[in-house]
Design an enzyme around this catalytic site. Sequence first.
Site, PDB file in Angstrom:
ATOM      1  N   ASN A  26       7.438   5.256   3.371  1.00  0.00           N
ATOM      2  CA  ASN A  26       6.679   3.996   3.288  1.00  0.00           C
ATOM      3  C   ASN A  26       7.588   2.868   3.753  1.00  0.00           C
ATOM      4  O   ASN A  26       8.744   2.789   3.297  1.00  0.00           O
ATOM      5  CB  ASN A  26       6.279   3.671   1.844  1.00  0.00           C
ATOM      6  N   ASP A  44      -8.972  -2.442 -14.791  1.00  0.00           N
ATOM      7  CA  ASP A  44     -10.044  -1.845 -15.607  1.00  0.00           C
ATOM      8  C   ASP A  44     -11.241  -1.424 -14.752  1.00  0.00           C
ATOM      9  O   ASP A  44     -11.845  -0.382 -14.999  1.00  0.00           O
ATOM     10  CB  ASP A  44     -10.536  -2.831 -16.681  1.00  0.00           C
ATOM     11  N   ARG A  79      -5.123   9.485   2.136  1.00  0.00           N
ATOM     12  CA  ARG A  79      -4.065   9.612   1.128  1.00  0.00           C
ATOM     13  C   ARG A  79      -4.502   8.856  -0.120  1.00  0.00           C
ATOM     14  O   ARG A  79      -4.697   7.634  -0.077  1.00  0.00           O
ATOM     15  CB  ARG A  79      -2.741   9.045   1.660  1.00  0.00           C
ATOM     16  N   HIS A 130       1.446   7.965  -8.678  1.00  0.00           N
ATOM     17  CA  HIS A 130       1.583   6.635  -8.077  1.00  0.00           C
ATOM     18  C   HIS A 130       1.651   5.616  -9.222  1.00  0.00           C
ATOM     19  O   HIS A 130       0.752   4.810  -9.424  1.00  0.00           O
ATOM     20  CB  HIS A 130       0.428   6.361  -7.113  1.00  0.00           C
ATOM     21  N   TYR A 132       7.409  -1.502   5.070  1.00  0.00           N
ATOM     22  CA  TYR A 132       6.618  -2.696   5.390  1.00  0.00           C
ATOM     23  C   TYR A 132       7.418  -3.783   6.098  1.00  0.00           C
ATOM     24  O   TYR A 132       6.843  -4.590   6.817  1.00  0.00           O
ATOM     25  CB  TYR A 132       6.059  -3.308   4.097  1.00  0.00           C
ATOM     26  N   GLU A 147       2.783   4.905   4.266  1.00  0.00           N
ATOM     27  CA  GLU A 147       2.258   3.552   4.038  1.00  0.00           C
ATOM     28  C   GLU A 147       2.918   2.579   4.994  1.00  0.00           C
ATOM     29  O   GLU A 147       4.129   2.655   5.236  1.00  0.00           O
ATOM     30  CB  GLU A 147       2.556   3.032   2.616  1.00  0.00           C
ATOM     31  N   GLU A 176       7.220   6.314  -4.091  1.00  0.00           N
ATOM     32  CA  GLU A 176       8.190   5.223  -4.236  1.00  0.00           C
ATOM     33  C   GLU A 176       8.892   5.214  -5.585  1.00  0.00           C
ATOM     34  O   GLU A 176       8.722   4.286  -6.383  1.00  0.00           O
ATOM     35  CB  GLU A 176       7.507   3.870  -4.007  1.00  0.00           C
TER      36      GLU A 176
END
Length: 481
Positions: A316, A59, A84, A129, A318, A385, A174
């Site tokens: 992306n 919020d 980005r 996204h 990780y 990412e 993604e």
Amino acid sequence: GQSRSEPSNKKFPENFRFGVATAAYQVEGGWADDGKGENIWDHYTHHQPDHIANNATGDVACDSYHKYMEDVEMLKNLGVNYYRFSLSWSRILPTGYTNQINEAGVTYYKNLISALKENGIEPFVTLYHWDLPQPLQEIGGWPNPLLEDNFAEYARTAFTLFGDDVKNWMTFNEPQQTCLFGYGLGATAPGASASGIGEYKCAYTIVKAHAKAYHIYDEEFRPTQNGRVSIVVDASWAEPGSDSDEDKEAAERLLQFSYGFYAHPIYHPDGNFPQVMIDRIADRSEKEGFPTSRLPELSTEEIEYIRGTFDFLCLNSYTTNMVKWTNDYAIGAPGYYADLSVSTYQDPSWNNSASGWLKVVPWGMRKLLNWVDQTYNHPEIVITENGFSDDGRLDDLTRINYYAEYLTSILEAVLEDGVNVTGYTAWSLMDNFQWNFGYLEKFGIYQVDFEDPDRTRTIKSSGEYYKSVIANKCLVDTCEE
Ligand code: PNW
């Protein structure tokens, strides 16, 4: 293991670009301000709060809807080449449809984009996204193939409004997270559990919606705007659990089910979904008693329409998983993991982050880059990412190590393996709303004080480190000249 390798002392190529990333729902807040419509993450956090750590919501988040000029100052301080960020569909089109345009939302993004450009920072814009307008979820969301046209009209609206200043567009971020977790496993918004069916129908819509947006850009905007369009697909490297042919086959199958499902139709010269998915899902569907495969079939025309709809490849990544072959799961209820039938684990010796899924495995990045380079015909790759989570401390040495080690692995892929990586994007500019993990996992190179109504931002040690990497194109104090 726990051992740390020395960062590379080679320089990044002169044309290599560095950026940072955020996403609208994770940073903007202002969830109902100035005419913004409700999206599926507003709806999910408000109606199923128990699915989010500490019942957190976006919020207010980082309040970037009001504090974007401070974000631009931070970007300028870091010296990034590009930023980005994503557009909130519901902020621009409150109903999701183009019947109504919210001028205040348009003004917000125009102001952000012009502030970036005035400071020499290129906007890299993601259209989607994860924050689908709620009215489009009410008609079924992404498994409904009609959403192809809703997305295409939204994309045309964004190209029209912002395309004079935005030269790098990403349609979806993604899609695996949207489809598998949102419509298969019921783990993220909208929380639909229909594994074995929902994620496949979702992917079918999304690859077509991406292609339609690409063709609209190509035909209506490229001649005057002259930018680039792509899609961001995420992957974890899949390392075979042993040298056995079975484990190698299992690792390759996982890459095809997780990455190839979204990448192959677009990035592979042959187009279409990966053959291993087509074959396995057809076979299991038949044994389960379905009249046709649970995987939607792309027609020859659709395959042609979708393949090659990219100007560069956005990746992306990780972490890494180990993969072992298993017997095919027994025929029973349909499901993605049964269709896939592999077992995965992470090596207990790998360094941890604050996220259960994210272990520090820099060598996996180099292997993944080589696999993408070979599988998709040596594309230009932008890493859109990569990053590390911790508890939010300012002196974040483990994050510095993560960046130094992953960037070393990327540099080796570029300089030693000839992979054409042209850009690197750190996730994230600042701590933000981490989806189901709320504000518990911090990915920022700037800290945000979420207790403070002003959402004060403070640079971390990793921010200072990244700043020096960008300025010197070098990971250590002095690089070889
Ligand atoms: C990304 N994995 O999601 C998202 O694009 C970001 O919005 C998010 O904040 C960031 O990662 C950190 O969580 C991923 O399991 C989630 O490998 C999971 C995976 C990869 C990416």
